[in-house]
Design a protein around this motif. Structure first.
Motif, PDB file in Angstrom:
ATOM      1  N   GLN A 141       0.830  -1.201   0.000  1.00 10.02           N
ATOM      2  CA  GLN A 141       0.000   0.000   0.000  1.00 10.02           C
ATOM      3  C   GLN A 141       0.871   1.261   0.000  1.00 10.02           C
ATOM      4  O   GLN A 141       0.553   2.249  -0.679  1.00 10.02           O
ATOM      5  CB  GLN A 141      -0.920  -0.011   1.222  1.00 10.02           C
ATOM      6  N   LEU A 142       1.967   1.199   0.744  1.00 11.47           N
ATOM      7  CA  LEU A 142       2.893   2.334   0.776  1.00 11.47           C
ATOM      8  C   LEU A 142       3.515   2.552  -0.603  1.00 11.47           C
ATOM      9  O   LEU A 142       3.663   3.685  -1.068  1.00 11.47           O
ATOM     10  CB  LEU A 142       3.985   2.072   1.818  1.00 11.47           C
ATOM     11  N   ARG A 143       3.881   1.451  -1.265  1.00 13.41           N
ATOM     12  CA  ARG A 143       4.414   1.561  -2.626  1.00 13.41           C
ATOM     13  C   ARG A 143       3.373   2.146  -3.579  1.00 13.41           C
ATOM     14  O   ARG A 143       3.707   2.930  -4.479  1.00 13.41           O
ATOM     15  CB  ARG A 143       4.879   0.194  -3.123  1.00 13.41           C
ATOM     16  N   ALA A 144       2.120   1.786  -3.366  1.00 15.22           N
ATOM     17  CA  ALA A 144       1.050   2.319  -4.212  1.00 15.22           C
ATOM     18  C   ALA A 144       0.916   3.833  -4.029  1.00 15.22           C
ATOM     19  O   ALA A 144       0.663   4.565  -4.994  1.00 15.22           O
ATOM     20  CB  ALA A 144      -0.267   1.622  -3.884  1.00 15.22           C
ATOM     21  N   ILE A 145       1.096   4.309  -2.795  1.00 15.50           N
ATOM     22  CA  ILE A 145       1.040   5.750  -2.538  1.00 15.50           C
ATOM     23  C   ILE A 145       2.203   6.460  -3.234  1.00 15.50           C
ATOM     24  O   ILE A 145       2.028   7.512  -3.857  1.00 15.50           O
ATOM     25  CB  ILE A 145       1.067   6.033  -1.027  1.00 15.50           C
ATOM     26  N   ALA A 146       3.400   5.870  -3.124  1.00 14.95           N
ATOM     27  CA  ALA A 146       4.567   6.444  -3.813  1.00 14.95           C
ATOM     28  C   ALA A 146       4.338   6.488  -5.318  1.00 14.95           C
ATOM     29  O   ALA A 146       4.678   7.470  -5.984  1.00 14.95           O
ATOM     30  CB  ALA A 146       5.813   5.614  -3.500  1.00 14.95           C
ATOM     31  N   THR A 147       3.730   5.435  -5.846  1.00 15.23           N
ATOM     32  CA  THR A 147       3.426   5.382  -7.280  1.00 15.23           C
ATOM     33  C   THR A 147       2.449   6.486  -7.673  1.00 15.23           C
ATOM     34  O   THR A 147       2.622   7.150  -8.694  1.00 15.23           O
ATOM     35  CB  THR A 147       2.833   4.001  -7.636  1.00 15.23           C
ATOM     36  N   GLU A 148       1.420   6.670  -6.847  1.00 13.14           N
ATOM     37  CA  GLU A 148       0.407   7.689  -7.130  1.00 13.14           C
ATOM     38  C   GLU A 148       1.014   9.086  -7.149  1.00 13.14           C
ATOM     39  O   GLU A 148       0.724   9.903  -8.027  1.00 13.14           O
ATOM     40  CB  GLU A 148      -0.703   7.611  -6.085  1.00 13.14           C
ATOM     41  N   ILE A 149       1.888   9.370  -6.180  1.00 12.66           N
ATOM     42  CA  ILE A 149       2.544  10.672  -6.125  1.00 12.66           C
ATOM     43  C   ILE A 149       3.398  10.892  -7.371  1.00 12.66           C
ATOM     44  O   ILE A 149       3.330  11.932  -8.036  1.00 12.66           O
ATOM     45  CB  ILE A 149       3.419  10.791  -4.855  1.00 12.66           C
ATOM     46  N   MET A 150       4.229   9.889  -7.693  1.00 18.17           N
ATOM     47  CA  MET A 150       5.136  10.010  -8.834  1.00 18.17           C
ATOM     48  C   MET A 150       4.367  10.165 -10.143  1.00 18.17           C
ATOM     49  O   MET A 150       4.689  11.019 -10.980  1.00 18.17           O
ATOM     50  CB  MET A 150       6.054   8.786  -8.899  1.00 18.17           C
ATOM     51  N   ALA A 151       3.353   9.345 -10.335  1.00 14.71           N
ATOM     52  CA  ALA A 151       2.588   9.386 -11.586  1.00 14.71           C
ATOM     53  C   ALA A 151       1.832  10.704 -11.731  1.00 14.71           C
ATOM     54  O   ALA A 151       1.778  11.284 -12.817  1.00 14.71           O
ATOM     55  CB  ALA A 151       1.622   8.208 -11.636  1.00 14.71           C
ATOM     56  N   THR A 152       1.271  11.193 -10.646  1.00 14.55           N
ATOM     57  CA  THR A 152       0.467  12.411 -10.696  1.00 14.55           C
ATOM     58  C   THR A 152       1.303  13.634 -11.038  1.00 14.55           C
ATOM     59  O   THR A 152       0.940  14.434 -11.915  1.00 14.55           O
ATOM     60  CB  THR A 152      -0.242  12.644  -9.345  1.00 14.55           C
ATOM     61  N   PHE A 153       2.437  13.788 -10.380  1.00 14.98           N
ATOM     62  CA  PHE A 153       3.224  15.012 -10.549  1.00 14.98           C
ATOM     63  C   PHE A 153       4.192  14.959 -11.734  1.00 14.98           C
ATOM     64  O   PHE A 153       4.677  15.997 -12.183  1.00 14.98           O
ATOM     65  CB  PHE A 153       3.990  15.320  -9.259  1.00 14.98           C
ATOM     66  N   ASN A 178       3.305  13.319 -14.608  1.00  9.43           N
ATOM     67  CA  ASN A 178       2.473  13.096 -15.799  1.00  9.43           C
ATOM     68  C   ASN A 178       2.895  11.851 -16.569  1.00  9.43           C
ATOM     69  O   ASN A 178       2.919  11.831 -17.803  1.00  9.43           O
ATOM     70  CB  ASN A 178       2.508  14.326 -16.728  1.00  9.43           C
ATOM     71  N   VAL A 179       3.233  10.809 -15.815  1.00 10.08           N
ATOM     72  CA  VAL A 179       3.600   9.521 -16.401  1.00 10.08           C
ATOM     73  C   VAL A 179       2.512   8.515 -16.042  1.00 10.08           C
ATOM     74  O   VAL A 179       1.894   8.607 -14.977  1.00 10.08           O
ATOM     75  CB  VAL A 179       4.972   9.048 -15.869  1.00 10.08           C
ATOM     76  N   GLU A 180       2.278   7.545 -16.932  1.00  7.33           N
ATOM     77  CA  GLU A 180       1.248   6.549 -16.690  1.00  7.33           C
ATOM     78  C   GLU A 180       1.464   5.818 -15.365  1.00  7.33           C
ATOM     79  O   GLU A 180       2.576   5.393 -15.058  1.00  7.33           O
ATOM     80  CB  GLU A 180       1.221   5.527 -17.830  1.00  7.33           C
ATOM     81  N   HIS A 181       0.390   5.673 -14.600  1.00  6.77           N
ATOM     82  CA  HIS A 181       0.444   5.002 -13.297  1.00  6.77           C
ATOM     83  C   HIS A 181       1.020   3.592 -13.432  1.00  6.77           C
ATOM     84  O   HIS A 181       1.858   3.161 -12.623  1.00  6.77           O
ATOM     85  CB  HIS A 181      -0.960   4.948 -12.695  1.00  6.77           C
ATOM     86  N   SER A 182       0.576   2.854 -14.448  1.00  6.16           N
ATOM     87  CA  SER A 182       1.027   1.468 -14.627  1.00  6.16           C
ATOM     88  C   SER A 182       2.524   1.397 -14.904  1.00  6.16           C
ATOM     89  O   SER A 182       3.201   0.453 -14.466  1.00  6.16           O
ATOM     90  CB  SER A 182       0.257   0.806 -15.775  1.00  6.16           C
ATOM     91  N   TYR A 183       3.047   2.392 -15.614  1.00  8.36           N
ATOM     92  CA  TYR A 183       4.488   2.411 -15.910  1.00  8.36           C
ATOM     93  C   TYR A 183       5.293   2.610 -14.630  1.00  8.36           C
ATOM     94  O   TYR A 183       6.283   1.909 -14.392  1.00  8.36           O
ATOM     95  CB  TYR A 183       4.799   3.527 -16.900  1.00  8.36           C
ATOM     96  N   VAL A 184       4.870   3.544 -13.795  1.00  6.88           N
ATOM     97  CA  VAL A 184       5.588   3.815 -12.550  1.00  6.88           C
ATOM     98  C   VAL A 184       5.509   2.615 -11.614  1.00  6.88           C
ATOM     99  O   VAL A 184       6.505   2.216 -11.003  1.00  6.88           O
ATOM    100  CB  VAL A 184       5.035   5.068 -11.846  1.00  6.88           C
ATOM    101  N   LEU A 185       4.327   2.010 -11.503  1.00  3.64           N
ATOM    102  CA  LEU A 185       4.163   0.844 -10.631  1.00  3.64           C
ATOM    103  C   LEU A 185       5.057  -0.301 -11.082  1.00  3.64           C
ATOM    104  O   LEU A 185       5.702  -0.968 -10.258  1.00  3.64           O
ATOM    105  CB  LEU A 185       2.706   0.399 -10.610  1.00  3.64           C
ATOM    106  N   ASP A 186       5.122  -0.525 -12.382  1.00  2.00           N
ATOM    107  CA  ASP A 186       5.997  -1.576 -12.902  1.00  2.00           C
ATOM    108  C   ASP A 186       7.458  -1.264 -12.607  1.00  2.00           C
ATOM    109  O   ASP A 186       8.236  -2.151 -12.235  1.00  2.00           O
ATOM    110  CB  ASP A 186       5.790  -1.722 -14.414  1.00  2.00           C
ATOM    111  N   LEU A 187       7.824   0.016 -12.746  1.00  2.00           N
ATOM    112  CA  LEU A 187       9.199   0.452 -12.476  1.00  2.00           C
ATOM    113  C   LEU A 187       9.563   0.174 -11.019  1.00  2.00           C
ATOM    114  O   LEU A 187      10.612  -0.397 -10.719  1.00  2.00           O
ATOM    115  CB  LEU A 187       9.323   1.948 -12.781  1.00  2.00           C
ATOM    116  N   PHE A 188       8.679   0.560 -10.107  1.00  2.00           N
ATOM    117  CA  PHE A 188       8.932   0.367  -8.680  1.00  2.00           C
ATOM    118  C   PHE A 188       8.899  -1.115  -8.299  1.00  2.00           C
ATOM    119  O   PHE A 188       9.687  -1.569  -7.460  1.00  2.00           O
ATOM    120  CB  PHE A 188       7.908   1.140  -7.845  1.00  2.00           C
ATOM    121  N   SER A 189       7.995  -1.854  -8.895  1.00  2.00           N
ATOM    122  CA  SER A 189       7.833  -3.271  -8.539  1.00  2.00           C
ATOM    123  C   SER A 189       9.055  -4.101  -8.914  1.00  2.00           C
ATOM    124  O   SER A 189       9.329  -5.132  -8.290  1.00  2.00           O
ATOM    125  CB  SER A 189       6.589  -3.846  -9.225  1.00  2.00           C
ATOM    126  N   ARG A 190       9.782  -3.667  -9.927  1.00  2.00           N
ATOM    127  CA  ARG A 190      10.970  -4.406 -10.365  1.00  2.00           C
ATOM    128  C   ARG A 190      12.196  -4.132  -9.498  1.00  2.00           C
ATOM    129  O   ARG A 190      13.216  -4.793  -9.647  1.00  2.00           O
ATOM    130  CB  ARG A 190      11.279  -4.089 -11.832  1.00  2.00           C
TER     131      ARG A 190
END
Length: 205
Positions: free
Chosen positions: A34-46, A48-60
């Motif tokens: 859940q914490l990673r999801a919050i970090a993803t949301e912040i990064m994607a929002t500010f 302007n990158v696709e949420h799925s791309y950031v989540l995949d980046l962090f998950s790897r």
């Protein structure tokens, strides 16, 4: 405040990554996800990158989170500096790239110089170790340390590569458009200062 969101996202991602590395309980694992999801949301929002791309980046990213290392070569010739033109954005930068496992920083920078410019080089001195986020670069998902080496040419000839399309030497006052994600004008200025004052100690932070 302009880049606070980047700092928050990077720190939250690092905490989440470390937690997922060492936690065994299912409830703790879920909280860190859940914490990673919050970090993803912040990064994607500010950014302007696709949420799925950031989540995949962090998950790897697995294992204990540490800064990534970028190495760059400063090669001078008659008051000019060697730059290579990136195919990715059509702008110019110092030869270099990510440090590789199993190679020392100086070995990496020598390899990068050859691969990106065609020149064989020798590392002479570590000029600077910079925190990327404090150097005026555009936002980047991960925390990065940048190492700048003074190198000298010992052979080879200029040639393009898979990553670069041109090679050239430029005076400090006639620099082409720089790839700001890789190197900034202020950094180039500082490297010329080191070139003209070789007794200067290594910059850091």
């Amino acid at each position: 405040m302009e880049t606070k969101w980047l700092e928050w996202a990077q720190k939250l991602q690092a905490i989440a990554q470390n937690g997922l590395t060492y936690s065994e309980g299912p409830f703790d694992i879920e909280r860190y996800k859940q914490l990673r999801a919050i970090a993803t949301e912040i990064m994607a929002t500010f950014s302007n990158v696709e949420h799925s791309y950031v989540l995949d980046l962090f998950s790897r990213e697995i294992g204990y989170a540490t800064p990534k290392v970028d190495v760059r070569a400063a090669i001078f010739q008659d008051n000019t500096i060697l730059l290579v033109k990136e195919r990715a954005d059509g702008c110019w930068t110092l030869p270099g790239g990510w440090a590789d496992i199993g190679e020392s920083p100086s070995e990496v920078v020598v390899k990068e110089v050859y691969e990106e410019s065609g020149y064989q080089a020798r590392a002479i001195k570590l000029l600077a170790v910079y925190d990327r986020d404090k150097q005026g670069h555009p936002p980047f998902p991960f925390y990065v340390y940048k190492l700048f080496f003074h190198c000298e040419i010992i052979g080879g000839s200029p040639s393009s590569s898979i990553e670069t399309e041109d090679v050239g030497f430029f005076a400090e006052d006639t620099l082409p458009e720089l790839s700001i994600g890789r190197v900034t004008p202020r950094q180039i200025t500082r490297l010329f200062h080191h070139y003209r004052n070789p007794d200067l100690p290594t910059d850091f932070d």
